[in-house]
Design a protein around this motif. Structure first.
Motif, PDB file in Angstrom:
ATOM      1  N   ALA A   9       0.865  -1.177   0.000  1.00 10.57           N
ATOM      2  CA  ALA A   9       0.000   0.000   0.000  1.00 10.57           C
ATOM      3  C   ALA A   9       0.901   1.226   0.000  1.00 10.57           C
ATOM      4  N   THR A  10       0.326   2.344  -0.371  1.00  8.56           N
ATOM      5  CA  THR A  10       1.092   3.587  -0.415  1.00  8.56           C
ATOM      6  C   THR A  10       0.452   4.593   0.533  1.00  8.56           C
ATOM      7  N   LEU A  11       1.289   5.248   1.322  1.00  7.50           N
ATOM      8  CA  LEU A  11       0.798   6.286   2.228  1.00  7.50           C
ATOM      9  C   LEU A  11       0.564   7.573   1.445  1.00  7.50           C
ATOM     10  N   ILE A  13       4.472   0.855   1.790  1.00 10.02           N
ATOM     11  CA  ILE A  13       4.535  -0.059   2.926  1.00 10.02           C
ATOM     12  C   ILE A  13       4.109  -1.441   2.450  1.00 10.02           C
ATOM     13  N   GLU A  14       4.513  -2.451   3.218  1.00 13.11           N
ATOM     14  CA  GLU A  14       4.281  -3.825   2.796  1.00 13.11           C
ATOM     15  C   GLU A  14       3.929  -4.662   4.022  1.00 13.11           C
ATOM     16  N   ALA A  15       2.972  -5.588   3.859  1.00 12.61           N
ATOM     17  CA  ALA A  15       2.572  -6.493   4.933  1.00 12.61           C
ATOM     18  C   ALA A  15       2.121  -7.798   4.322  1.00 12.61           C
ATOM     19  N   ASP A  16       2.099  -8.858   5.142  1.00 13.71           N
ATOM     20  CA  ASP A  16       1.578 -10.135   4.665  1.00 13.71           C
ATOM     21  C   ASP A  16       0.128  -9.942   4.228  1.00 13.71           C
ATOM     22  N   GLU A  17      -0.601  -9.212   5.048  1.00 12.21           N
ATOM     23  CA  GLU A  17      -2.001  -8.911   4.777  1.00 12.21           C
ATOM     24  C   GLU A  17      -2.297  -7.609   5.512  1.00 12.21           C
ATOM     25  N   MET A  18      -3.040  -6.721   4.895  1.00 12.18           N
ATOM     26  CA  MET A  18      -3.376  -5.455   5.543  1.00 12.18           C
ATOM     27  C   MET A  18      -4.527  -5.707   6.514  1.00 12.18           C
ATOM     28  N   LYS A  31      -1.007  -7.911  12.016  1.00  9.27           N
ATOM     29  CA  LYS A  31       0.000  -8.339  11.041  1.00  9.27           C
ATOM     30  C   LYS A  31       1.181  -7.374  11.068  1.00  9.27           C
ATOM     31  N   GLU A  32       2.347  -7.890  10.680  1.00  7.90           N
ATOM     32  CA  GLU A  32       3.546  -7.059  10.622  1.00  7.90           C
ATOM     33  C   GLU A  32       3.487  -6.162   9.392  1.00  7.90           C
ATOM     34  N   VAL A  33       4.008  -4.938   9.538  1.00 10.19           N
ATOM     35  CA  VAL A  33       4.021  -3.979   8.438  1.00 10.19           C
ATOM     36  C   VAL A  33       5.390  -3.319   8.390  1.00 10.19           C
ATOM     37  N   PHE A  34       5.894  -3.114   7.157  1.00  6.31           N
ATOM     38  CA  PHE A  34       7.233  -2.576   6.961  1.00  6.31           C
ATOM     39  C   PHE A  34       7.216  -1.458   5.931  1.00  6.31           C
ATOM     40  N   ILE A  35       8.191  -0.565   6.028  1.00  3.35           N
ATOM     41  CA  ILE A  35       8.428   0.447   4.999  1.00  3.35           C
ATOM     42  C   ILE A  35       9.404  -0.179   4.018  1.00  3.35           C
TER      43      ILE A  35
END
Length: 197
Positions: free
Chosen positions: A25-27, A33-38, A42-46
């Motif tokens: 997804a994009t802010l 940003i990236e995650a296994d599932e939004m 769940k973990e979220v990363f830049i």
């Protein structure tokens, strides 16, 4: 065979699929940003060119209008529609207007009152200013001397100590090593000690 070929054959034999699809997804500011599932928990990363960095704690808006809240670094707390900020309450607006009124400039009448107060204070200090710096210093020293005299006179008198030159101090002898055999050094020191007597 190259290492990559060996690895690909091993994958085929074991039928392992290592490809994992991550949701991106994009802010609003353009950060990806990236995650296994939004989804919450769940973990979220830049996503950067070199690595992935855990998303810091805070509230973020996505380009699609959703709000992403991170309460623990790198973990999604909740994701949903962004809530509109409520308009400030009437009390807050009134308080802000009062602060603006307080910040207005002083009037001529207020300034003249302040000048009068300053003049009164100056007139109180003028007799001290007429005295020279030396006279003020002398006066301060005299005050301090008087205070010290009063403190000393209030204390109990001290007994006089007299010295008696005829009284002799008790000499202590070192009896620790008397039975030891005297060395040449001990004999030399003994003779030197006899010269002083």
């Amino acid at each position: 065979m190259k290492a990559t070929e060996i690895l690909s054959k091993a994958k085929e034999l074991l039928s392992i699929e290592t490809e994992v699809k991550l949701a991106q997804a994009t802010l609003e500011n353009g950060t990806v940003i990236e995650a296994d599932e939004m989804a919450a928990g769940k973990e979220v990363f830049i996503v950067t060119e070199d690595e992935r960095v855990a998303l810091p704690v805070g509230e973020y808006k996505l380009e699609d209008g959703q709000a992403l809240i991170v309460e623990e670094e790198g973990i999604i707390a909740s994701i949903g529609e962004a809530q509109e900020e409520e308009a400030p309450a009437e009390e807050e607006v009134e308080a802000a207007e009062e602060e603006k009124e307080e910040m207005e400039y002083a009037t001529k009448a207020e300034l003249s009152e302040i000048r009068e107060m300053v003049e009164e204070i100056k007139s109180m200090l003028e007799p001290k200013e007429e005295m020279s710096a030396e006279e003020l210093a002398e006066e301060a020293v005299e005050d301090i001397v008087e205070e010290v005299k009063e403190e000393l006179s209030a204390e109990e008198p001290v007994e006089k100590i007299t010295h008696n030159p005829e009284a002799s101090a008790k000499k202590e002898l070192n009896l620790f090593a008397q039975k030891r055999v005297a060395t040449t050094f001990d004999r030399v020191l003994g003779k030197i000690g006899n010269f002083n007597k």
